[in-house]
Design an enzyme around this catalytic site. Structure first.
Site, PDB file in Angstrom:
ATOM      1  N   GLN A  99      -2.852 -22.058  -3.464  1.00 42.02           N
ATOM      2  CA  GLN A  99      -2.738 -23.521  -3.435  1.00 42.02           C
ATOM      3  C   GLN A  99      -1.532 -23.950  -4.262  1.00 42.02           C
ATOM      4  O   GLN A  99      -1.150 -25.113  -4.243  1.00 42.02           O
ATOM      5  CB  GLN A  99      -3.993 -24.164  -4.020  1.00 42.02           C
ATOM      6  CG  GLN A  99      -5.268 -23.836  -3.267  1.00 42.02           C
ATOM      7  CD  GLN A  99      -6.486 -24.347  -4.016  1.00 42.02           C
ATOM      8  OE1 GLN A  99      -6.983 -25.455  -3.772  1.00 42.02           O
ATOM      9  NE2 GLN A  99      -6.971 -23.548  -4.940  1.00 42.02           N
ATOM     10  N   HIS A 117      -0.329 -25.138   0.341  1.00 42.52           N
ATOM     11  CA  HIS A 117       0.035 -26.531   0.042  1.00 42.52           C
ATOM     12  C   HIS A 117       1.539 -26.735  -0.030  1.00 42.52           C
ATOM     13  O   HIS A 117       1.997 -27.754  -0.541  1.00 42.52           O
ATOM     14  CB  HIS A 117      -0.620 -26.979  -1.268  1.00 42.52           C
ATOM     15  CG  HIS A 117      -2.106 -27.025  -1.179  1.00 42.52           C
ATOM     16  ND1 HIS A 117      -2.925 -27.101  -2.283  1.00 42.52           N
ATOM     17  CD2 HIS A 117      -2.935 -26.992  -0.107  1.00 42.52           C
ATOM     18  CE1 HIS A 117      -4.195 -27.114  -1.893  1.00 42.52           C
ATOM     19  NE2 HIS A 117      -4.227 -27.043  -0.583  1.00 42.52           N
TER      20      HIS A 117
HETATM   21  C1  BV8 Z   1      -6.878 -32.062   4.674  1.00 41.16           C
HETATM   22  C2  BV8 Z   1      -0.100 -31.267  -3.534  1.00 41.16           C
HETATM   23  C3  BV8 Z   1      -7.531 -32.919   6.778  1.00 41.16           C
HETATM   24  C4  BV8 Z   1       0.857 -30.250  -3.947  1.00 41.16           C
HETATM   25  C5  BV8 Z   1      -2.422 -30.861  -3.285  1.00 41.16           C
HETATM   26  C6  BV8 Z   1     -14.190 -35.271   1.282  1.00 41.16           C
HETATM   27  C7  BV8 Z   1     -14.773 -34.019   1.408  1.00 41.16           C
HETATM   28  C8  BV8 Z   1     -14.020 -32.911   1.705  1.00 41.16           C
HETATM   29  C9  BV8 Z   1     -12.657 -33.027   1.870  1.00 41.16           C
HETATM   30  C10 BV8 Z   1     -12.090 -34.259   1.717  1.00 41.16           C
HETATM   31  C11 BV8 Z   1     -12.825 -35.382   1.445  1.00 41.16           C
HETATM   32  N1  BV8 Z   1     -11.976 -36.442   1.372  1.00 41.16           N
HETATM   33  C12 BV8 Z   1     -10.715 -36.019   1.604  1.00 41.16           C
HETATM   34  C13 BV8 Z   1     -10.787 -34.705   1.811  1.00 41.16           C
HETATM   35  C14 BV8 Z   1      -9.722 -33.828   2.073  1.00 41.16           C
HETATM   36  C15 BV8 Z   1      -8.894 -33.563   0.805  1.00 41.16           C
HETATM   37  C16 BV8 Z   1      -9.740 -33.095  -0.351  1.00 41.16           C
HETATM   38  O1  BV8 Z   1     -10.165 -31.969  -0.388  1.00 41.16           O
HETATM   39  N2  BV8 Z   1      -9.972 -34.003  -1.303  1.00 41.16           N
HETATM   40  C17 BV8 Z   1     -10.797 -33.635  -2.447  1.00 41.16           C
HETATM   41  C18 BV8 Z   1     -10.190 -34.206  -3.705  1.00 41.16           C
HETATM   42  C19 BV8 Z   1     -12.202 -34.114  -2.164  1.00 41.16           C
HETATM   43  N3  BV8 Z   1      -8.035 -32.507   1.236  1.00 41.16           N
HETATM   44  C20 BV8 Z   1      -6.904 -32.820   1.854  1.00 41.16           C
HETATM   45  O2  BV8 Z   1      -6.505 -33.958   2.011  1.00 41.16           O
HETATM   46  C21 BV8 Z   1      -6.160 -31.646   2.438  1.00 41.16           C
HETATM   47  N4  BV8 Z   1      -5.872 -31.962   3.801  1.00 41.16           N
HETATM   48  O3  BV8 Z   1      -7.994 -31.763   4.417  1.00 41.16           O
HETATM   49  O4  BV8 Z   1      -6.491 -32.592   5.889  1.00 41.16           O
HETATM   50  C22 BV8 Z   1      -8.217 -34.168   6.263  1.00 41.16           C
HETATM   51  C23 BV8 Z   1      -7.465 -35.286   5.975  1.00 41.16           C
HETATM   52  C24 BV8 Z   1      -8.104 -36.434   5.501  1.00 41.16           C
HETATM   53  C25 BV8 Z   1      -9.477 -36.444   5.271  1.00 41.16           C
HETATM   54  C26 BV8 Z   1     -10.222 -35.290   5.534  1.00 41.16           C
HETATM   55  C27 BV8 Z   1      -9.597 -34.150   6.021  1.00 41.16           C
HETATM   56  C28 BV8 Z   1      -4.852 -31.428   1.693  1.00 41.16           C
HETATM   57  C29 BV8 Z   1      -5.141 -30.793   0.367  1.00 41.16           C
HETATM   58  C30 BV8 Z   1      -3.829 -30.480  -0.351  1.00 41.16           C
HETATM   59  C31 BV8 Z   1      -3.524 -31.592  -1.259  1.00 41.16           C
HETATM   60  N5  BV8 Z   1      -2.360 -31.270  -2.058  1.00 41.16           N
HETATM   61  N6  BV8 Z   1      -1.365 -30.864  -4.052  1.00 41.16           N
HETATM   62  C32 BV8 Z   1       1.093 -30.343  -5.393  1.00 41.16           C
HETATM   63  O5  BV8 Z   1       1.543 -31.408  -5.857  1.00 41.16           O
HETATM   64  O6  BV8 Z   1       0.814 -29.336  -6.038  1.00 41.16           O
HETATM   65  S1  BV8 Z   1      -3.879 -30.368  -3.934  1.00 41.16           S
HETATM   66  C33 BV8 Z   1      -3.726 -30.032  -5.583  1.00 41.16           C
HETATM   67  O7  BV8 Z   1      -5.026 -29.629  -6.029  1.00 41.16           O
HETATM   68  C34 BV8 Z   1      -2.833 -28.849  -5.855  1.00 41.16           C
HETATM   69  O8  BV8 Z   1      -2.213 -28.302  -4.702  1.00 41.16           O
HETATM   70  C35 BV8 Z   1      -3.779 -27.814  -6.407  1.00 41.16           C
HETATM   71  O9  BV8 Z   1      -3.420 -26.560  -6.026  1.00 41.16           O
HETATM   72  C36 BV8 Z   1      -5.042 -28.238  -5.797  1.00 41.16           C
HETATM   73  C37 BV8 Z   1      -6.283 -27.660  -6.320  1.00 41.16           C
HETATM   74  O10 BV8 Z   1      -6.263 -27.762  -7.708  1.00 41.16           O
HETATM   75  P1  BV8 Z   1      -6.360 -26.380  -8.520  1.00 41.16           P
HETATM   76  O11 BV8 Z   1      -5.267 -25.491  -8.067  1.00 41.16           O
HETATM   77  O12 BV8 Z   1      -7.751 -25.872  -8.402  1.00 41.16           O
HETATM   78  O13 BV8 Z   1      -6.005 -26.862  -9.961  1.00 41.16           O
HETATM   79  P2  BV8 Z   1      -6.971 -27.619 -10.973  1.00 41.16           P
HETATM   80  O14 BV8 Z   1      -6.135 -28.153 -12.080  1.00 41.16           O
HETATM   81  O15 BV8 Z   1      -7.870 -28.555 -10.222  1.00 41.16           O
HETATM   82  O16 BV8 Z   1      -7.921 -26.458 -11.538  1.00 41.16           O
HETATM   83  C38 BV8 Z   1      -7.361 -25.413 -12.305  1.00 41.16           C
HETATM   84  C39 BV8 Z   1      -8.521 -24.523 -12.705  1.00 41.16           C
HETATM   85  O17 BV8 Z   1      -7.992 -23.404 -13.406  1.00 41.16           O
HETATM   86  C40 BV8 Z   1      -9.488 -25.222 -13.647  1.00 41.16           C
HETATM   87  O18 BV8 Z   1     -10.799 -24.996 -13.175  1.00 41.16           O
HETATM   88  C41 BV8 Z   1      -9.262 -24.515 -14.992  1.00 41.16           C
HETATM   89  O19 BV8 Z   1     -10.471 -24.369 -15.707  1.00 41.16           O
HETATM   90  C42 BV8 Z   1      -8.765 -23.174 -14.552  1.00 41.16           C
HETATM   91  N7  BV8 Z   1      -7.886 -22.526 -15.521  1.00 41.16           N
HETATM   92  C43 BV8 Z   1      -7.004 -23.106 -16.399  1.00 41.16           C
HETATM   93  N8  BV8 Z   1      -6.358 -22.125 -17.089  1.00 41.16           N
HETATM   94  C44 BV8 Z   1      -6.817 -20.938 -16.619  1.00 41.16           C
HETATM   95  C45 BV8 Z   1      -7.787 -21.187 -15.629  1.00 41.16           C
HETATM   96  N9  BV8 Z   1      -8.431 -20.214 -14.977  1.00 41.16           N
HETATM   97  C46 BV8 Z   1      -8.118 -18.932 -15.299  1.00 41.16           C
HETATM   98  N10 BV8 Z   1      -7.196 -18.611 -16.238  1.00 41.16           N
HETATM   99  C47 BV8 Z   1      -6.532 -19.580 -16.909  1.00 41.16           C
HETATM  100  N11 BV8 Z   1      -5.628 -19.242 -17.859  1.00 41.16           N
END
Ligand code: BV8
Length: 250
Positions: A99, A117
């Site tokens: 991602q 992504h």
């Molecule tokens: C799509 C842009 C069709 C790039 C990103 C309701 C239900 C289900 C789905 C949806 C819904 N409403 C809308 C949706 C769809 C939506 C979605 O999922 N929304 C969520 C919020 C509910 N998805 C989309 O829109 C996708 N497209 O589905 O199209 C559609 C369209 C409309 C409606 C329905 C369907 C597109 C998704 C892509 C979006 N773009 N980013 C950028 O700027 O980077 S997403 C963004 O979040 C990033 O790309 C990132 O990669 C992604 C996920 O985050 P994580 O990578 O998990 O990062 P995060 O900070 O959250 O977590 C880090 C973790 O690491 C933490 O848990 C932490 O504890 C841990 N950590 C920290 N340090 C360490 C560690 N772990 C291990 N070691 C360490 N050292």
């Protein structure tokens, strides 16, 4: 930390790895949802959605230019290297779906990578059909970069980061690559491992369900429980830079 359970990798193992921002955290790259994360400074809707880009493209270009500049000194960490090493060992029985939009997996030597992504160092024109192209420029504040091909015709057309924003579809070819790998792995011993992801964003957060439906063994490596931890058979809590090398150790 309790002894890391051993992930069995044998001659019939097909391994799909999904990574999120957490695997780049130990390289100094801020995650999205941790304290002090990227989204704390910005509303997601404003900087990672087509509506936000239409409303204020200069803000979005500032957000991605800052991330391009912030990547300049980042280097892969032991977690990235462990993932590249297991790919080396498994060959076409391995696939990495990330991602992340940073280049750290490729810098660590990963080749079988699906950038779900998009890619931070790629831009595309919002108007013409020019293919997405490499663009490492961290544009100065307020600069709205234009397409060189369009300007050659006397038109100004705004460039955008070649990133999948919220509400945008992932590239079907990328999703097919993941799906095809899972289906091919079904006839073997499928293992799905997610690392460094909060499991908050779909469709990537749903890969674990697909792996389970195919009878795969599922692992989560994360610094803390994720939104979908309960979907995984195994959850190893800890930093990916430490856990992954131990988990993949032969
Ligand atoms: C799509 C842009 C069709 C790039 C990103 C309701 C239900 C289900 C789905 C949806 C819904 N409403 C809308 C949706 C769809 C939506 C979605 O999922 N929304 C969520 C919020 C509910 N998805 C989309 O829109 C996708 N497209 O589905 O199209 C559609 C369209 C409309 C409606 C329905 C369907 C597109 C998704 C892509 C979006 N773009 N980013 C950028 O700027 O980077 S997403 C963004 O979040 C990033 O790309 C990132 O990669 C992604 C996920 O985050 P994580 O990578 O998990 O990062 P995060 O900070 O959250 O977590 C880090 C973790 O690491 C933490 O848990 C932490 O504890 C841990 N950590 C920290 N340090 C360490 C560690 N772990 C291990 N070691 C360490 N050292």
């Amino acid at each position: 930390m309790s002894e890391t359970p051993r992930l069995r990798i044998d001659d019939d193992t097909w391994l799909l790895v999904l990574t999120g921002a957490g695997v780049s955290a130990e390289s100094g790259i801020p995650t999205f949802r941790d304290a002090g994360g990227l989204w704390e400074q910005h509303r997601v809707e404003d900087v990672a959605s087509p509506e936000g880009f239409a409303r204020d493209p200069a803000l979005v270009w500032r957000f991605y230019s800052q991330r391009r500049a912030g990547m300049a000194s980042a280097r892969p960490n032991a977690g990235h290297r462990a993932i590249a090493a297991i790919e080396e060992r498994l060959g076409d029985r391995f696939l990495l779906a990330t991602q992340n939009i940073d280049a750290l997996h490729k810098d660590a030597g990963s080749e079988r990578v699906v950038e779900l992504h998009g890619n931070l160092y790629t831009s595309r024109c919002t108007v013409c059909d020019r293919p997405p192209f490499e663009d490492r420029e961290a544009y100065p504040d307020g600069k709205l970069p234009g397409c060189g091909q369009c300007s050659a015709r006397g038109d100004f057309a705004l460039l955008r980061p070649h990133i999948v924003w919220f509400g945008e579809m992932l590239d079907p070819a990328d999703m097919d690559r993941v799906q095809d790998f899972l289906l091919a792995a079904e006839r073997h011993r499928l293992v799905f491992l997610a690392a460094g992801t909060s499991g908050a964003v779909y469709p990537a957060a749903g890969f674990v369900d697909a792996a389970r439906r195919l009878g795969g063994e599922t692992w989560l490596v994360n610094a803390e429980p994720a939104a979908n931890t309960s979907a995984f058979e195994h959850f190893v809590e800890g930093p990916s830079g430490t856990v992954l090398p131990a988990l993949f150790a032969t």
